[in-house]
Enzyme design. Structure first.
Site, PDB file in Angstrom:
ATOM      1  N   HIS A  62      15.032  33.474 -47.746  1.00  0.00           N
ATOM      2  CA  HIS A  62      14.238  34.560 -47.141  1.00  0.00           C
ATOM      3  C   HIS A  62      14.400  35.811 -48.009  1.00  0.00           C
ATOM      4  O   HIS A  62      15.179  36.703 -47.705  1.00  0.00           O
ATOM      5  CB  HIS A  62      14.656  34.753 -45.690  1.00  0.00           C
ATOM      6  CG  HIS A  62      14.367  33.540 -44.878  1.00  0.00           C
ATOM      7  ND1 HIS A  62      13.073  33.172 -44.553  1.00  0.00           N
ATOM      8  CD2 HIS A  62      15.174  32.555 -44.417  1.00  0.00           C
ATOM      9  CE1 HIS A  62      13.107  32.028 -43.888  1.00  0.00           C
ATOM     10  NE2 HIS A  62      14.365  31.618 -43.807  1.00  0.00           N
ATOM     11  N   GLY A  68      16.319  38.823 -38.226  1.00  0.00           N
ATOM     12  CA  GLY A  68      17.485  39.206 -37.428  1.00  0.00           C
ATOM     13  C   GLY A  68      17.344  38.802 -35.977  1.00  0.00           C
ATOM     14  O   GLY A  68      18.160  38.083 -35.450  1.00  0.00           O
ATOM     15  N   ASP A 290      19.002  28.538 -47.146  1.00  0.00           N
ATOM     16  CA  ASP A 290      18.333  29.264 -46.053  1.00  0.00           C
ATOM     17  C   ASP A 290      18.888  30.695 -46.047  1.00  0.00           C
ATOM     18  O   ASP A 290      19.116  31.295 -44.997  1.00  0.00           O
ATOM     19  CB  ASP A 290      18.558  28.576 -44.702  1.00  0.00           C
ATOM     20  CG  ASP A 290      17.551  29.001 -43.642  1.00  0.00           C
ATOM     21  OD1 ASP A 290      16.722  29.891 -43.920  1.00  0.00           O
ATOM     22  OD2 ASP A 290      17.619  28.462 -42.534  1.00  0.00           O
TER      23      ASP A 290
HETATM   24 ZN   LIG Z   1      14.731  29.698 -43.016  1.00  0.00          ZN
END
Ligand SMILES: [Zn+2]
Length: 402
Positions: A62, A68, A290
């Site tokens: 990301h 968040g 990730d």
């Molecule tokens: Zn992700």
């Protein structure tokens, strides 16, 4: 030009001692030591005692920062170039996540171009996690993949965010099927993979089951999808074993660990072992971070989460090293999960290997597999553990007024 001498080369397969000649952004010669002669103005690096490997490809990051999910204060800042290079990552596939309200495809493409300007390689997926149809740059998913060079696929798409199973009952799987076939066909038109990155909330034991049903009905190729962080729960791992044995890619999440607040997860290195022991071919297993997202922490007994769980991009290198140190895989085997397998999965033709004609993305490791020197597209980004190239404002931000 750059001549790297006396490297212990893993291409990723073990090749022994070699010299590597780089011209511009590409490797042009790999020879026995002393086999290449440098022209004037060639930068020479003596890699004696160091393993030289393909740069890591992190296929799920990301880059704009995750949402968040704990109010606007929990929006994660943009990732900086040296955060990737210092951990050996020279290629990043960026995507939006669950925040498609304050972050969008324009920002993602701008960030992707910024990384390329700094010297690393960056690609993007069109779409975002939750919204169906997905947000795009041009207004059309197919046009994004057909006409925007950096966009190589679609994702990450959730079949059912947050685990509420409503979408998995029908519309979610149907939408995935529609998107999958569009991305596949326009990918063929544009000479790209058109791969779909899947977010699979592992709740209510649905996991990959709606997708198995969709594949059974549609007969679409399973390799067009990459299910992410399959080690999040035991149920998801069980489905991932079936998925891998049917020829699909399985992507292990390096940040999904019990010691990183994912209480129900399997340690990523252990997950790789379990997949292999259950018959999933090594060449079908990937690892991604990730990273730079911050989902709310899974705290026991809390009805509403109060803290965000930041995912470091450095976990990719950490887990890769664990695979070697814990004697689960040989270095050349472990390398495939973060280099050549990823390049194959996402159809990145010049990535994932050290060989003639490939991009000169190289990581030098010391005897303990620490990142020592990093070359991205023929440019030294990290040398002897010192960061040589930073993003334009990294130093200013980190060191303040001077
Ligand atoms: Zn992700």
């Amino acid at each position: 030009m750059m001549l790297i001498k006396n490297a212990t080369l893993y291409a990723p397969e073990y090749r022994g001692l070699a010299d590597i000649l780089v011209v511009g952004e590409q490797v042009v010669q790999v020879s026995a030591p002393g086999g290449s002669s440098a022209l004037p103005n060639t930068k020479e690096i003596d890699a004696r005692g160091r393993a030289v490997c393909p740069g890591f490809i992190d296929n799920h990051v990301h880059v704009l920062g995750g949402g968040g999910g704990l109010g606007f204060r929990s929006r994660v800042p943009e990732l900086q170039t040296s955060q990737l290079t210092r951990v050996g990552t020279t290629t990043v596939i960026g995507m939006l996540g669950y925040d498609q309200s304050t972050k969008d495809m324009r920002g993602l493409l701008g960030k992707t171009k910024g990384f390329i300007g700094d010297g690393i390689s960056a690609f993007a997926l069109t779409g975002a996690t939750l919204r169906h149809p997905v947000p795009t740059l041009t207004g059309d998913l197919c046009d994004d993949i057909a006409f925007i060079d950096s966009i190589i696929g679609v994702g990450e798409i959730s079949i059912s965010e947050l685990g509420y199973g409503y979408d998995s009952l029908g519309p979610g799987a149907q939408y995935i099927a529609e998107t999958l076939v569009q991305a596949l066909l326009v990918g063929r038109l544009a000479g790209k993979g058109g791969i779909l990155c899947l977010q699979v909330p592992p709740y209510f034991e649905q996991c990959l089951k709606p997708l198995f049903e969709m594949l059974d009905k549609s007969h679409m190729p399973i390799e067009q999808m990459v299910p992410s962080h399959v080690n999040q729960t035991d149920g998801y791992m069980a489905d991932a074993i079936t998925w891998g044995n049917r020829g699909g890619w399985v992507d292990v999440g390096a940040n999904y660990r019990p010691d990183n607040h994912y209480a129900r997860s399997t340690q990523p290195a252990e997950a790789v072992t379990q997949l292999i022991e259950a018959g999933v071919p090594l060449q079908k297993i990937l690892i991604s971070s990730d990273g730079n997202g911050a989902p709310p922490k899974e705290e026991k007994g809390e009805a509403v989460p109060t803290r965000a769980n930041y995912g470091h991009v450095g976990s990719l290198h950490m887990v890769w090293r664990q695979l070697i140190e814990q004697d689960r895989l040989k270095p050349e085997e472990a390398l495939t999960l973060v280099t050549s397998n990823v390049a194959t999965a996402y159809h990145l033709k010049n990535k994932g290997r050290v060989d003639v004609g490939m991009d000169a993305d190289l990581v030098f490791f010391d005897e303990n597999w620490n990142v020592d020197t990093v070359v991205a597209r023929g440019k030294v980004m990290v040398e002897d553990r010192n960061i040589v190239v930073r993003g334009m404002f990294e130093t200013t931000i980190l060191e303040g007024l001077k």
